[in-house]
Design an enzyme around this catalytic site. Sequence first.
Site: not given
Length: 329
Positions: A72, A101, A180, A189
């Site tokens: 690819k 989502t 993190s 996040g």
Amino acid sequence: MSKRKEPDDNVNSDFYSMLMELANYEKNVNNDMHRSSAYRKAASTLAHHPTRITSGAEARKLKGIGPKIADKIEEFIKTGGLEKLKKIRQDDTPKIIEELTRVSGIGPAKAKELIEEKITSIDLLRQNTDKLTHHQIIGLKYLDDFEQKIPRSEIVEIEKKLREEISKLDDKYRVTICGSYRRGKNESGDIDALISHPDFTSKDKKPTKPFLESVVNTLKNCNLITDTISLGDVKFMGACKISNFTRRLDIRFTPFDQYYCAILYFTGSDMFNKAMRTHALTNNFTLNEYCIRPIGSTGTPGEPLPVSSEEDIFDYIDYPYKTPQERNI
């Protein structure tokens, strides 16, 4: 939805984007997690490769890139595109699934259900909240805030508030924000907090939920926690507010004798954890988020070893100690 962060200096950015698009398609549309993971690993390998890839054959030499992905990459280099992606992009379904989502609690399967009911956008979702679970309604309510990265300075404030309020409840509680943030990153996040109490160990028979409930109620009373997504025996999922922003907050209660193994595990990174577990096995130990155990001559793990710090774990397996900031691999 978890997202891999692309390095700022990625010289293979176009290959990275191509492979991540394929990864998201396999995950969201085909529910093929194995193939999705393969694309993500290859994308990460290319993103961290220091030089520009010039052929599929060159890419094939890199760890995690098999012949099909190399083909690819070769097609992309020669034609400037990928026939498979052209066909994917002709179908709106992947884009709609990706859109839906974005909402915490909505996965690909739920998104497909919503599409079948002609709910194909966030705007239409807001008009049909009766189709959503409690978790999904909260995810929709705070969509914009939840999608933003949380600055480190904000988590510092939340950490201070957590410790202050929980210590008023009982100053024996231990509180650590992992992920993190603990690894020193400037943004996170969400917020993953671990709590423990020396009066509770894994050998105790008393229920854990009262410990967690008392902490959650304390944080509600001081208006830090604004919403509850779920509250189980050992884990709270919800939202907290600091300044003008609402953020995702998870709090996990762990027995005191398992606290430092849990801190190590939930600090990460995933790759660092994997490296430690592999090293542990080569030294005849098994390591997870709960405990570290020696492996006997029969191959059967023994009793959990006492752990009073993260350093103990490193010492047991003869692994050089790494500070949390050194675990970003």
